[in-house]
Design an enzyme around this catalytic site. Structure first.
Site, PDB file in Angstrom:
ATOM      1  N   SER A   1       0.602  -1.437  -0.225  1.00 50.17           N
ATOM      2  CA  SER A   1       0.086  -0.163   0.207  1.00 50.17           C
ATOM      3  C   SER A   1       0.731   1.508   0.364  1.00 50.17           C
ATOM      4  O   SER A   1       2.124   1.174   0.060  1.00 50.17           O
ATOM      5  CB  SER A   1      -0.610  -0.357   1.116  1.00 50.17           C
ATOM      6  OG  SER A   1      -0.195   0.123   1.842  1.00 50.17           O
ATOM      7  N   LYS A   2       0.308   2.393  -0.250  1.00 48.60           N
ATOM      8  CA  LYS A   2       1.404   3.455  -0.267  1.00 48.60           C
ATOM      9  C   LYS A   2       1.963   4.257   1.060  1.00 48.60           C
ATOM     10  O   LYS A   2       2.572   4.841   1.002  1.00 48.60           O
ATOM     11  CB  LYS A   2       0.039   4.965  -0.386  1.00 48.60           C
ATOM     12  CG  LYS A   2      -1.106   4.876  -1.257  1.00 48.60           C
ATOM     13  CD  LYS A   2      -1.676   6.285  -1.287  1.00 48.60           C
ATOM     14  CE  LYS A   2      -2.970   5.367  -1.267  1.00 48.60           C
ATOM     15  NZ  LYS A   2      -4.227   4.679  -2.382  1.00 48.60           N
ATOM     16  N   ARG A   3       1.409   3.129   2.205  1.00 47.86           N
ATOM     17  CA  ARG A   3       2.772   3.716   2.837  1.00 47.86           C
ATOM     18  C   ARG A   3       3.308   2.511   3.451  1.00 47.86           C
ATOM     19  O   ARG A   3       4.141   2.796   4.236  1.00 47.86           O
ATOM     20  CB  ARG A   3       1.416   3.158   4.542  1.00 47.86           C
ATOM     21  CG  ARG A   3       0.169   4.470   4.753  1.00 47.86           C
ATOM     22  CD  ARG A   3      -0.666   3.820   6.159  1.00 47.86           C
ATOM     23  NE  ARG A   3      -1.165   2.671   5.136  1.00 47.86           N
ATOM     24  CZ  ARG A   3      -2.495   3.041   4.447  1.00 47.86           C
ATOM     25  NH1 ARG A   3      -2.742   3.771   3.464  1.00 47.86           N
ATOM     26  NH2 ARG A   3      -3.287   1.217   4.446  1.00 47.86           N
TER      27      ARG A   3
END
Length: 459
Positions: A227-229
């Site tokens: 994910s983006k994180r």
RNA sequence: GUCCCCAUCGUCUAGCCUGGUUAGGACACUACCCUUUCACGGUAAGAACCGGGGUUCGAAUCCCCGUGGGGACGCCA
């Protein structure tokens, strides 16, 4: 068979990440492979989370990766506008069709899509509430990668929010119909959504597009999809770190697809030629930054000199801009800069190493590795070697690496020593470390005066 | 919990569809070679068919069941 039309439909609600990039890439590859059309559509129906910054990041990232779109924002096209926030009139029109067909109803101010089948009240344990289930017929998803997938959509779902804004499932299908999309290539996380979409296509009396649900990219460590994180998830990060887009693209192609056999590093033209949907894997892939780094090195190594130097300069400029620290490399003479970069090109694994690897070329005030110094100065008589080199400098021919090599070998021969007896101490004096380009090319590029000053400094 | 997808070295994968391979390559790791340091490069080594049943003379390959991993279950996209 009519022309293939595929679309990449990101929403500008966050940073552009690896998974989105690969979805875009596979769509683009399929369009290029088939001579079809690659449409970029911005799904910005979530007004609360959209931002112009993220929108521009989508454009920039796609452009950087070389994924040019044939239709979409900036490119235009016959099916625009290509931002969903500008297509409200189209959604209203399509909603009317559904209403006229008796496939909608309102509840709590929202518009629901009505499935066909018998209804019953059931308590959903997961959601802890009573829901209305519909005994609907299974939806069939004919997937180019997974084969025939059956899934039964058993609950009516919202297509227009109570605030009047249409939701993803609705606009996504309406636009695919309106834009005459023939193939929907998207992440496997959408596979469960496909039954909703298939039912909508059928309700509109529109042909269901051909689906291809590509495997997800899993995070490098730990469970779950990337994910983006997650560390290393953002395209922007690779750009900042000086990765070559062609290397990143090549690597991304291989995450879930391969041409069969042993080929890995391939020019994009060849990938376009070989790429096809049935060749895409069905299982998720774990992201491996080490392999990407290796691919990047391979591309860096074969970059033509001019392009390498230009890319290196861009990297230094970006660093200077973002860190606001003085960058001596950028004020150096262009020819000198070039010489140094060409020395570094065959040695480094990534542009990230460049500043540290070349720092001592651009300043006399470079750090000396204490451990290396201790080791080098403890062996033989290094100061005598330095003195001999300094003495030989005035007469030394600096015109080529081989001339310098001959000169040092001559100095060595007079003392019945070898080149190796001078190499380490000279390197320490010139660079403060024990790793770097060949010592002869360091002499040549630094020049007689700088070499003399640095050799003497260690005496 | 329900539904859907998936399963070959640590990782990415070839092979599977059309059963018979010393199960191949790449990254990473280790050793050696090359070498004027460091890299690059070369050679070698270790490293996998998730488990169980079935079909078959023969299963990584076909079928079933487990197990494991992933995803979806929003008036997010």
């Amino acid at each position: 068979m009519s022309q293939v039309r595929v679309r990449f439909a990101p929403s500008p609600t966050g940073f552009f990440h690896i998974g989105s990039a690969r979805t875009a890439l596979f769509n683009w590859l399929y369009a290029r492979h088939t001579g079809g059309v690659f449409v970029l559509r911005i799904e910005d129906t979530d007004q609360a989370r959209n931002s112009d910054e993220f929108l521009n990041l989508i454009y920039d990232s796609l452009s950087w990766l070389g994924l040019n779109w044939d239709e979409g924002p900036k490119a235009g096209g016959a099916f625009g506008p290509y931002r969903q926030s500008e297509r409200a009139h189209i959604y209203r029109e399509y909603l009317e069709k559904l209403k006229a067909a008796g496939r909608t109803y309102e509840k709590d101010g929202a518009v629901y899509f009505k499935l066909i089948g018998e209804r019953s009240e059931v308590f959903d344990e997961h959601r802890k509430k009573t829901v209305t289930k519909v005994a609907a017929a299974p939806s069939v998803i004919d997937d180019q990668i997974r084969g025939r997938v059956e899934r039964t959509e058993d609950e009516d779902f919202v297509i227009v929010r109570s605030d009047g804004n249409p939701v993803f499932h609705f606009v996504n299908v309406v636009d695919d119909i309106a834009m005459k999309i023939t193939h929907v290539i998207r992440g496997e996380d959408h596979l469960s959504n496909s039954s909703k979409h298939v039912e909508l296509f059928k309700a509109f009396g529109a042909p269901v597009p051909s689906y291809a649900h590509i495997p997800l990219i899993l995070k490098q460590n730990g469970p779950g999809k990337m994910s983006k994180r997650d560390q290393g998830a953002l395209i922007e990060e690779y750009r900042k770190r000086g990765f070559l887009p062609e290397a990143l693209v090549n690597f991304l192609c291989l995450l879930g697809w391969n041409p069969g056999g042993d080929r890995e590093k391939m020019p994009i033209a060849e990938i376009i030629q070989l790429f096809d949907l049935p060749g895409v894997n069905q299982s998720n892939a774990r992201f491996d930054e080490k392999k990407l780094a290796h691919m990047n090195m391979a591309y860096l190594l074969e970059l033509p000199a001019d392009r390498f130097v230009a890319t290196a300069r861009e990297y230094f400029e970006r660093q200077a801009r973002e860190s606001e620290l003085p960058k001596p490399a950028l004020v150096a003479d262009a020819a000198y800069f070039r010489e140094i970069m060409l020395l570094a090109q065959p040695k480094i694994k990534g542009l990230e190493e460049l500043p540290a690897y070349t720092a001592y070329f651009f300043t006399d005030d470079f750090a000396i590795d204490a451990k290396v110094k201790e080791k080098v100065m403890a062996k033989g008589d290094p100061k005598a070697r330095l003195n001999e080199l300094v003495a030989a400098l005035p007469a030394m021919d600096f015109s080529s690496d081989t001339a310098i090599e001959e000169a040092i070998k001559k100095v060595a021969a007079e003392k019945t020593l070898g080149f190796g007896d001078y190499q380490a101490v000279a390197r320490l004096a010139l660079s403060g470390t024990n790793a770097g380009p060949s010592i002869t090319s360091m002499f040549r590029v630094l020049g007689r005066e700088r070499v003399r000053a640095r050799l003497e400094r260690l005496l």
